[in-house]
Design an enzyme around this catalytic site. Structure first.
Site, mmCIF file in Angstrom:
data_model
loop_
_atom_site.group_PDB
_atom_site.id
_atom_site.type_symbol
_atom_site.label_atom_id
_atom_site.label_comp_id
_atom_site.label_asym_id
_atom_site.label_seq_id
_atom_site.Cartn_x
_atom_site.Cartn_y
_atom_site.Cartn_z
ATOM 1 N N HIS A 114 49.834 17.545 39.624
ATOM 2 C CA HIS A 114 50.891 17.650 38.480
ATOM 3 C C HIS A 114 50.194 17.383 37.132
ATOM 4 O O HIS A 114 50.306 18.252 36.419
ATOM 5 C CB HIS A 114 52.239 16.692 38.819
ATOM 6 C CG HIS A 114 53.192 16.970 37.807
ATOM 7 N ND1 HIS A 114 54.213 17.697 37.833
ATOM 8 C CD2 HIS A 114 53.335 16.427 36.383
ATOM 9 C CE1 HIS A 114 55.033 17.867 36.746
ATOM 10 N NE2 HIS A 114 54.340 16.795 35.993
ATOM 11 N N GLU A 115 49.743 16.271 36.877
ATOM 12 C CA GLU A 115 48.998 15.805 35.624
ATOM 13 C C GLU A 115 48.040 16.880 35.309
ATOM 14 O O GLU A 115 47.597 17.111 33.974
ATOM 15 C CB GLU A 115 48.785 14.445 35.585
ATOM 16 C CG GLU A 115 49.849 13.372 35.801
ATOM 17 C CD GLU A 115 51.221 13.727 34.831
ATOM 18 O OE1 GLU A 115 50.871 14.302 33.759
ATOM 19 O OE2 GLU A 115 52.303 13.672 35.121
ATOM 20 N N HIS A 166 49.074 19.889 33.536
ATOM 21 C CA HIS A 166 49.393 19.606 32.290
ATOM 22 C C HIS A 166 47.936 19.813 31.660
ATOM 23 O O HIS A 166 47.879 20.504 30.453
ATOM 24 C CB HIS A 166 49.746 18.205 31.938
ATOM 25 C CG HIS A 166 51.597 18.361 32.116
ATOM 26 N ND1 HIS A 166 52.303 19.089 31.652
ATOM 27 C CD2 HIS A 166 52.096 17.358 33.046
ATOM 28 C CE1 HIS A 166 53.578 18.913 31.916
ATOM 29 N NE2 HIS A 166 53.681 17.833 32.771
ATOM 30 N N HIS A 187 46.832 23.289 31.055
ATOM 31 C CA HIS A 187 47.610 23.929 30.039
ATOM 32 C C HIS A 187 46.989 23.561 28.594
ATOM 33 O O HIS A 187 47.020 24.475 27.863
ATOM 34 C CB HIS A 187 49.263 23.500 30.023
ATOM 35 C CG HIS A 187 50.056 24.184 29.367
ATOM 36 N ND1 HIS A 187 51.286 23.952 29.140
ATOM 37 C CD2 HIS A 187 50.109 25.492 28.885
ATOM 38 C CE1 HIS A 187 51.931 24.768 28.571
ATOM 39 N NE2 HIS A 187 51.171 25.800 28.427
#
Length: 695
Positions: free
Chosen positions: A477-478, A481, A484
């Site tokens: 998940h991180e 990010h 991104h």
């Protein structure tokens, strides 16, 4: 250099590939450096506002975008340290700096001459021949000034500035109080019977925690999620589980100097007053005005639809747990400190595997490799670790991110282990965002410098760090990010990377989680830490079959928190926050066996700053998008389909906030999704059960 009192290490980053020289950053330099950087930024703002030439996009918006470079750098280093490696000096300075920064930005937001220049550009924007990205940047700044009070009367502007300053200080205190409660509590275990049921990986982590706290020869239960959750899962000592759970649930609500109830009350009152000053019915309406959701009604509609299904599923799960308790000859109800313990037993029965059986196959090192491999397969980038480069803590690792031709695209720092100087949870942030504008040193644009912070249990020396499946998802998940930020390809810093609406920002991270359980990834990287044998196919199939196990519990935990968040911020001032929390949960029919994932006194997403205030729902909003987005790959039959991967990179990961999120999602998928894909993914709905509606 604008002012010699700024420590060059804080503002002139000349370490490896442009990294800060962390080894030269000293706590005592921050106060004077902040003062100098704030003054330098103020002078730059005044120069833009007082420019005698007619306002143009270049001399006003671009100048505004590039102003405050020293302040951005000093701030990035300071807030990194405040979250990931704090101490008494940093915390004292944080309580001083947070309101000072708020005051500084309030003054900018209420600069009448600067707003007049931006307003004049906004009024004639259709005549300026702007690109789509430039229109988005102008709109962002114009709306930002309006929301900062640029159109208010002087007295109202001054009151708004006071409110923002107070809120900044309250947010800093809230987070520090939670960290203090987490640090203050621990439970030392040394008797063999107190360790009953605890697997070796957890004993290792508890032993390491004991050593870190100066407790030799024992095992320490702490309130680090990487220890407390497996303890609640595996300990057979119910009274110890209850003791630990109640300490975990009571963070921020223990009375005395670290109690957060009064902070919540004042925060809600100030936020409500701020919304009224800016012409909104409530704070939720203010926060949602610039998001995909747009209105509280639309958010609550989604949350309530999911709540009803999640609650029904959770009650079915609870009945199954009650059956296990009865089988053991016990007659107590399922309480919150029982759920994880009996859910693990039920999982073993239903799917014939346990978390402790799975964990030896989930080495931190291998899951990091898996993250990088997925990024290379999808986006053509490689991560190359660089040794002997100083970071802000010895545990932090530094990686160069290069494209298929070897060009440096980003720097990535991974900070994976829990420590008492780090706040709980996991997050991504940046030291520097990607853009293509000219820089003060004569360069053209900047590389993104991104970091991930996690709180995994640190193993004993010489032993590998082993993760739970949830830990592995958190790492993916991180890193989603981080991608991104690292894949950003825009011109202007304000729309770079994660500079998107709050309810879109979780899409790249939650979407990336899906690739963890792609069979070919687990087959390659889920290998036993002792034998290097891959996870047995039978176990892998069980893991994949169990993906929706306990979904009712997890969704009730989350959705109740999101609904309480919305209730607080649609009601306005609240005399007794805990009474409101109780009232909302009672109205929902919250099962007594489950608690909110983040109870109000330690709900840092919402009260340690306002990042996710009236916005915690955004994880679910993005989950609607990510379930549909991954379906696009599933429909091709190839989780790494190159055509879809290219569309994903070009329309989601690289465009930041340069395009409206609805438009960029439709460019990727062709349409907006309805909640069906998400509810099906969670096992909360059957095909055809829901009617379609835009997310």
């Amino acid at each position: 250099m604008t002012n010699l009192s700024i420590n060059p290490a804080l503002a002139e980053w000349n370490g490896h590939q442009g990294l800060p020289r962390f080894d030269q950053v000293k706590d005592e330099d921050f106060a004077s450096s902040f003062d100098a950087a704030l003054a330098a930024h103020e002078a730059e703002i005044d120069a833009i506002a007082n420019n005698p030439e007619e306002a143009t996009f270049a001399n006003t918006v671009v100048a505004f975008e590039t102003a405050g470079d020293e302040l951005s750098r000093v701030s990035a280093l300071f807030w990194n340290k405040a979250g990931a490696h704090t101490n008494d000096t940093i915390q004292a300075l944080e309580r001083e700096i947070a309101p000072k920064m708020s005051r500084h930005y309030s003054k900018i937001g209420m600069n009448a001459m600067l707003f007049a220049r931006i307003d004049s550009l906004w009024e004639k924007r259709n005549e300026l021949d702007l690109t789509v990205e430039q229109e988005r940047v102008l709109e962002r700044h114009w709306k930002g000034f309006v929301r900062a009070g640029a159109k208010l009367a002087k007295a109202e502007q001054e009151r708004l500035a006071d409110i923002n300053e107070k809120l900044a200080g309250l947010g800093a205190s809230f987070g520090q109080n939670v960290l203090a409660d987490e640090k203050a509590w621990s439970l030392k275990l040394s008797d063999e019977e107190d360790l009953a049921g605890l697997p070796a990986f957890l004993l290792d982590a508890m032993q390491s925690a004991a050593r870190e706290h100066g407790e030799e020869g024992g095992y320490l239960v702490t309130l680090s999620r990487s220890i407390i959750e497996p303890f609640l899962t595996f300990s057979t000592r119910r009274e110890l589980r209850e003791q630990a759970f109640k300490a975990w649930a009571a963070r921020g609500a223990n009375g005395g100097a670290t109690d957060n109830i009064a902070i919540v009350r004042e925060t809600l009152a100030l936020r409500a007053e701020k919304a009224k000053l800016l012409g909104y019915d409530n704070f939720a309406a203010l926060k949602l005005d610039n998001t995909m959701a747009k209105t509280p009604d639309k958010v609550n509609s989604l949350l309530r639809q999911v709540w009803d299904k999640a609650r029904s599923k959770a009650l079915e799960e609870q009945a199954s747990l009650e059956g296990l308790i009865a089988e053991e000859g016990k007659n107590h109800p399922v309480m919150p400190w029982d759920w994880r313990h009996y859910a693990e037993k039920l999982r073993q029965r239903m799917f014939d595997f346990s978390e402790s059986e799975l964990k030896p196959y989930l080495q931190l090192e291998k899951i990091i490799e898996a993250c990088f491999d997925v990024a290379e397969r999808l986006f053509g980038i490689r991560a190359i670790e660089v040794k002997d480069v100083p970071a802000y803590h010895p545990d932090v690792r530094v990686f160069e991110i290069r494209d298929s031709e070897g060009n440096l695209k980003a720097l990535f720092l991974g900070d994976y282990f829990a420590r008492s100087s780090k706040r709980s949870g996991a997050w991504m942030s940046s030291f520097q965002s990607q853009h293509r504008l000219p820089t003060k040193n004569g360069g053209e644009g900047e590389l993104p410098i991104i970091y991930n912070v996690c709180n995994f249990a640190k193993p004993a020396a010489g032993k590998p760090a082993l993760l739970s499946l949830d830990d592995a998802r958190t790492l993916f998940h991180e890193f989603g990010h981080a991608l991104h930020g690292m894949l950003s390809n825009v011109t202007y810093p304000s729309v770079s990377g994660t500079g998107v609406s709050r309810d879109f920002v979780e899409l790249p991270s939650q979407l990336y989680e899906h690739w963890l359980t792609v069979p070919e990834i687990l087959e390659k990287y889920a290998v036993h830490y002792q034998t290097s044998e891959p996870m047995p196919k039978a176990l892998l199939e069980k893991v994949l079959a169990a993906r929706t196990f306990n979904a009712g519990f997890a969704t009730v935990e989350f959705t109740s928190s999101a609904i309480v968040d919305m209730a607080f911020h649609t009601r306005g001032a609240v005399d007794d926050p805990m009474a409101v929390q109780s009232e909302v949960l009672s109205e929902l029919g919250m099962p007594t066996s489950i608690v909110m994932r983040h109870a109000t006194p330690h709900f840092q997403h919402v009260f340690s700053g306002d990042g996710y205030s009236a916005g915690y729902y955004s994880y679910m909003w993005s989950e609607v998008l990510d379930a549909d987005a991954f379906s696009a790959f599933e429909e091709t039959g190839n989780a790494f389909d190159p055509v879809m991967a290219r569309k994903l990179k070009n329309n989601i990961y690289s465009v930041g906030g340069s395009i409206d999120p609805e438009e960029t999602y439709k460019a990727f998928r062709g349409k907006l999704p309805d909640p069906m894909a998400m509810l099906k993914k969670k096992g909360l709905a059957m095909v055809g059960e829901l009617s379609g509606s835009d997310a």
